[in-house]
Each structure stands twice: as structure tokens, then as C-alpha cells.
Scaffold this motif. Structure first.
Motif, short mmCIF file in Angstrom:
data_model
loop_
_atom_site.label_atom_id
_atom_site.label_comp_id
_atom_site.label_asym_id
_atom_site.label_seq_id
_atom_site.Cartn_x
_atom_site.Cartn_y
_atom_site.Cartn_z
N GLY A 52 3.73 2.26 12.06
CA GLY A 52 2.48 3.03 12.06
C GLY A 52 1.44 2.39 12.97
N ARG A 53 1.41 1.08 13.00
CA ARG A 53 0.42 0.38 13.84
C ARG A 53 0.77 0.55 15.32
N ILE A 54 2.04 0.46 15.64
CA ILE A 54 2.45 0.64 17.04
C ILE A 54 2.11 2.07 17.48
N TYR A 55 2.40 3.00 16.61
CA TYR A 55 2.10 4.41 16.91
C TYR A 55 0.60 4.61 17.11
N ALA A 56 -0.19 3.97 16.27
CA ALA A 56 -1.65 4.10 16.38
C ALA A 56 -2.15 3.54 17.71
N VAL A 57 -1.55 2.45 18.17
CA VAL A 57 -1.96 1.88 19.47
C VAL A 57 -1.60 2.85 20.58
N GLY B 190 -8.06 8.43 22.69
CA GLY B 190 -9.42 8.26 22.19
C GLY B 190 -9.51 7.79 20.75
N GLN B 191 -8.35 7.51 20.14
CA GLN B 191 -8.40 7.10 18.73
C GLN B 191 -8.37 5.58 18.60
N VAL B 192 -9.20 4.95 19.42
CA VAL B 192 -9.20 3.48 19.47
C VAL B 192 -9.64 2.88 18.14
N GLU B 193 -10.71 3.41 17.58
CA GLU B 193 -11.23 2.86 16.33
C GLU B 193 -10.18 2.90 15.23
N ARG B 194 -9.45 4.04 15.18
CA ARG B 194 -8.44 4.19 14.15
C ARG B 194 -7.32 3.15 14.34
N ALA B 195 -6.93 2.97 15.58
CA ALA B 195 -5.88 1.98 15.87
C ALA B 195 -6.34 0.59 15.44
N THR C 172 0.81 -1.23 0.00
CA THR C 172 0.00 0.00 0.00
C THR C 172 0.84 1.28 0.00
N GLY C 173 2.06 1.19 0.53
CA GLY C 173 2.91 2.39 0.65
C GLY C 173 2.44 3.33 1.75
N HIS C 174 1.52 2.87 2.59
CA HIS C 174 1.01 3.74 3.66
C HIS C 174 1.66 3.41 5.00
N GLU C 175 2.11 4.45 5.66
CA GLU C 175 2.72 4.28 6.99
C GLU C 175 1.73 3.60 7.96
N SER C 176 0.45 3.94 7.80
CA SER C 176 -0.55 3.36 8.71
C SER C 176 -0.67 1.85 8.53
N GLN C 177 -0.16 1.32 7.44
CA GLN C 177 -0.20 -0.12 7.18
C GLN C 177 1.16 -0.76 7.46
N SER C 178 1.96 -0.07 8.24
CA SER C 178 3.30 -0.60 8.57
C SER C 178 3.35 -0.94 10.06
N PRO C 179 4.34 -1.71 10.48
CA PRO C 179 4.44 -2.04 11.91
C PRO C 179 4.61 -0.78 12.75
N ALA D 293 -9.89 -7.44 21.17
CA ALA D 293 -10.60 -6.18 20.90
C ALA D 293 -11.07 -6.14 19.45
N LEU D 294 -10.25 -6.70 18.56
CA LEU D 294 -10.65 -6.76 17.15
C LEU D 294 -11.86 -7.68 16.98
N ALA D 295 -11.84 -8.78 17.72
CA ALA D 295 -12.97 -9.73 17.64
C ALA D 295 -14.25 -9.08 18.18
N ALA D 296 -14.10 -8.32 19.25
CA ALA D 296 -15.27 -7.69 19.88
C ALA D 296 -15.93 -6.67 18.95
N ARG D 297 -15.20 -6.18 17.98
CA ARG D 297 -15.72 -5.17 17.06
C ARG D 297 -16.62 -5.76 15.98
N ARG D 298 -16.51 -7.10 15.78
CA ARG D 298 -17.31 -7.72 14.71
C ARG D 298 -18.79 -7.73 15.08
N SER D 299 -19.64 -7.76 14.06
CA SER D 299 -21.09 -7.82 14.33
C SER D 299 -21.39 -9.17 15.00
N TRP D 300 -22.47 -9.21 15.77
CA TRP D 300 -22.71 -10.47 16.49
C TRP D 300 -22.99 -11.65 15.56
N PRO D 301 -23.70 -11.46 14.39
CA PRO D 301 -23.86 -12.64 13.52
C PRO D 301 -22.51 -13.15 13.00
#
Ligand code: SF4
Ligand code: SF4
Length: 441
Positions: free
Chosen positions: A57-62, A68-73, A48-55, A106-114
């Protein structure tokens, strides 16, 4: 792209970071010095060439998620393959796997219940081998009658269906190999040629045995040929797919069952599926300090060996020239499964087995560029993030095509089906095989 110096992290690691009900230990995050040396090893960043899709970037997002930027992380983390290429590349020893482990529920908890319920049912089903085999009989017939093309045809006729579950189902077909007729594995295969054959316990895996039943047969035969008596004890799914999807309770239950099945049986536990091997070797981490299962799990895990490790330690002292007839030895490239190379650190052994086969005239080795880069399979990642998975696969297919290989060898069922999908999509004349299939002959 954001530079490392732009990351204002002061204060981000003062206390445990809470993602829903999860604590990400601050020392895991603060180990990252934002050097960016992991970026060239990250397939999603390369695609992708995106920092947000790099390790990085992901650590920084966490870290930023505390503000409060939980969703983004979680968005950034949900596209991570979990391949651990970054962990291998990182000079600061960042334990990316531990960070991921703490975030996955936390990623699992975000999925819809079905979706969550369907996935949990599926993970429980994987533990019931008998039922699983039964359910895949109609799948085989659906494939034979080409009825599995139906969603694809419907989506082509009605393009508005593309964004629906039917569109998703249509895109999954490319990752589903033809389900072979299942042949039960032998309960015991006596070791050949050794005065006192060493007994080992074989772990068959669920996905491997359904889609690549012939690989398990080949692995057991190869082990017996190397002088090991190969037993097939009662067992269940290793729990890797459930664990990686964040359903830790199911993974723990399956781990307890497997430990009980293998506990009183002697010898090493040999597994030909790198994903299962990585999970079985990590059972200890499923149980907290003080839980009685933790010590048992550590003991269990010490016995687990990848197929290549066992074969490499039982190679005859000298290569034995084999009759290859008039046929020229095929050009073979090796794709290192992430769960073998990065998660288990098993690199030298498959190389040793392949080099020995080359010395015996069975094959000619050709190098594969970025052999340790993920192919995009990553458990059920290709089903959940199909588009990015295919982008990642493109890079692997470019390397494969450039290698001139006639056969690509790997060690994991996920890689086998992903590479097969890539080979089919490009119309390449390349066979995709497991190492055990080369050792058998
Ligand atoms: S994870 Fe490691 S390699 Fe990547 S930016 Fe952080 S310290 Fe550097
Ligand atoms: S685990 Fe793989 S995809 Fe995820 S950040 Fe690391 S290298 Fe990238």
C-alpha cells in the motif's frame, strides 16, 4: 482491502517521482509486482489490517503521489517502522530501504519548524557524549524523586491536556528506563587466554551507553574473555537516529567524524547495538558517487561487525560445561532486532552463541513466534507514533507470554527499552537482556 489487481499503475513510473524536492527512482517502485507476500511480515499491517499501512500500500501510495496525492503518500509512510521485514519477505527483491531513504527527508520537511529544530538539536547533542552524560544526571534525579510522573498526574487531573505536548510527554515515560549511574568504559581491556590477543575497536553508541551502560561493560568483558584486546577509541554517535528522521546532513557529519576517529586504528570495529551497527555498515550510502568520502566509508564499513558475529567466530571448539550451582537454567527466548536480522542479515551468529550457552548448561532455549517481527521501537518511532507502536508491541508481548520464557534476549537498545515497557505494562515476570549480558558470566 484493496487487491493487487486494483492497482492501476500504468504510467505511474514514467519519470522520477517528486516528493517535495525528492526523486524516488522509478525502477525502485516498479520492482513491486503487488503480490502481497510481504503483508504477513509487516507489523503495521498486522496491527491495523489496513492496506494503506502495508508495504504494498505504501509503495502504491508513492506511485500515486505523482498525481498530486503527496500528502496521502507521506501519511502512509510516516507510520512505517522502517523495520524492513517486508524487504526480507519480498520475492521480487524490492529495495524498500532505498525507497524509504529517498522519502525520509520529505517526511522531515513536513514537521513544524519548532519540532524540526528541537529534533535537530537533539541529534547534534547525541554526538557530544560528555554533554549527553552530564544532561542525564538530572534526569536520573528526576526519576529517583518520581518527578517524571508529574506530566502523567497532570494529564489525569486535567484530561483536556491529553492532546497537548504534556500528554505526549506523559506517554513517553513508559519507554524511558531508569537511567543507571554511568561508569566509564575502560580505554583498553586486554584479551585473556590467547597467546597473541587480536585487537578490536569497540563502538559504544549513545543511547546504549546512556540507558544500558552495563551492556557495553558486559560486551567489552565478553570480548576480552574470548581472547580479543578490546580498545575504546574516541568516537561519536553513529548518526542513525538523525538519518532515519531525515536529517541526512547531520548523519553525514557524524559519519565523517567517526571515519576520522577509526581510520588509523587497526582491527575490526565491534558494536553491541544493532541500530548503530546497521548504520555504520551503511555509511557508504551517505555519500554520492564521486565524493571522496564514499570509498573511505566503504572501507570503514567492511570493518564493522556486530558483537554476536565476533563472539560466534571466537567460540571455543567444544562447549565448556559450566558450574550452574543448584539453580535451574532459565528459559530464554530470542527476539531478533530488525536492524540485526533484516538490515544486517545477521541471523546465524546470535543463534550460534545462544545455542552454545545452552549446550554449556547456562540456559534453555524456548522458541519465540514471529521472532523477526518488529517490537515497535524503531528508533524514535515509539515517541512519534506512540499509539501504533504500542499496538505493534502487543503482538510481541503475546508471543513472549506464549513462549513461557523467563528471559528475553535481544541485541539493540531500542528493543531493550520497548520490550521492558511491554513487560512492565503486562506485569510479566520476564527479564529483558542483551546477548552480551548472558555471555559475560
Ligand atoms: S513489495 Fe514485494 S512482496 Fe510486497 S507486494 Fe511488492 S513485490 Fe510483492
Ligand atoms: S518497513 Fe516494516 S512497517 Fe514499514 S512497510 Fe516494511 S514491514 Fe511494514
Amino acid at each position: 482491502m484493496k487487491e493487487a489487481s486494483d492497482c492501476k499503475l500504468e504510467g505511474a513510473c514514467d519519470g522520477p517521482i517528486n516528493l517535495f524536492n525528492l526523486q524516488v527512482a522509478p525502477d525502485l517502485l516498479s520492482a513491486c509486482i503487488h503480490c502481497g507476500l510481504c503483508l504477513p511480515a509487516c507489523p503495521t499491517y498486522l496491527a491495523t489490517g489496513h492496506e494503506s499501512q502495508s508495504p504494498r500500500g505504501r509503495i502504491y501510495a508513492v506511485m500515486k503521489s505523482q498525481g498530486g496525492q503527496v500528502e496521502r503518500a507521506l501519511d502512509h509512510l510516516s507510520t512505517c517502522l522502517g523495520c524492513l521485514g517486508c524487504q526480507t519477505a519480498c520475492p521480487s527483491g524490492v529495495q524498500y530501504e532505498s525507497i524509504l531513504e529517498q522519502v525520509r527527508p520529505a517526511l522531515a520537511a513536513r514537521r513544524s519548524w519548532p519540532a524540526r529544530t528541537a529534533m535537530r538539536l537533539f541529534f547534534r547533542l547525541l554526538g557530544n557524549y560528555g554533554l549527553l552524560r552530564l544532561l542525564f544526571i538530572p534526569v536520573r534525579f528526576v526519576q529517583r524523586l518520581s518527578l517524571d510522573r508529574l506530566p502523567e498526574v497532570l494529564v489525569r487531573l486535567c484530561p483536556f491536556l491529553k492532546g497537548t505536548w504534556l500528554g505526549r510527554l506523559a506517554s513517553w515515560r513508559q519507554f524511558t528506563p531508569a537511567v543507571p549511574v554511568h561508569k566509564s568504559l575502560p580505554a583498553r581491556l586486554a584479551g585473556q587466554g590467547a597467546e597473541k590477543p587480536v585487537p578490536v575497536q569497540f563502538f559504544q553508541g549513545c543511547v546504549m551507553d546512556i540507558f544500558y551502560n552495563q551492556v557495553n561493560h558486559a560486551a567489552m568483558k565478553a570480548l576480552a574473555g574470548a581472547g580479543l584486546t578490546c580498545n575504546l577509541p574516541r568516537q561519536t554517535c553513529c548518526g542513525a537516529l538523525a538519518f532515519h528522521a531525515g536529517d541526512v546532513d547531520i548523519a553525514r557529519q557524524l559519519a565523517k567524524e567517526n571515519m576520522a576517529h577509526f581510520e588509523n586504528l587497526g582491527g575490526e570495529i565491534v558494536v553491541a547495538s544493532a541500530g548503530c551497527g546497521a548504520m555504520l555498515k551503511g555509511y557508504e550510502h551517505l555519500f554520492a558517487e564521486g565524493e571522496p568520502e564514499r570509498a573511505r566509508a566503504a572501507q570503514f564499513s567492511r570493518r564493522v561487525k556486530d558483537f554476536s558475529q565476533v563472539m560466534a567466530s571466537h567460540l571455543p571448539p567444544q562447549p565448556q560445561k559450566r558450574e550452574s550451582g543448584a539453580k535451574e537454567a532459565p528459559r530464554v527466548a530470542y527476539h531478533a532486532a530488525c536492524h540485526l536480522a533484516h538490515a544486517q542479515g545477521v541471523r546465524a551468529e546470535p543463534e550460534a552463541v545462544l545455542n552454545r550457552l545452552a549446550a554449556e548448561g547456562c540456559l534453555k532455549r524456548v522458541p519465540l513466534a514471529d521472532a523477526e517481527h518488529c517490537c515497535g521501537s524503531a528508533g524514535i518511532y515509539n515517541l512519534l507514533n506512540t499509539e501504533l507502536s504500542l499496538q505493534v508491541l502487543e503482538a510481541k508481548m503475546d508471543s513472549l507470554q506464549a513462549s513461557g520464557a523467563e528471559v528475553v534476549v535481544t541485541a539493540n537498545p531500542g528493543c531493550l527499552l520497548q520490550l521492558e515497557a511491554g513487560v512492565r505494562a503486562r506485569g510479566l515476570n520476564v527479564k529483558v537482556k542483551h546477548l552480551a549480558e548472558l555471555c559475560r558470566d
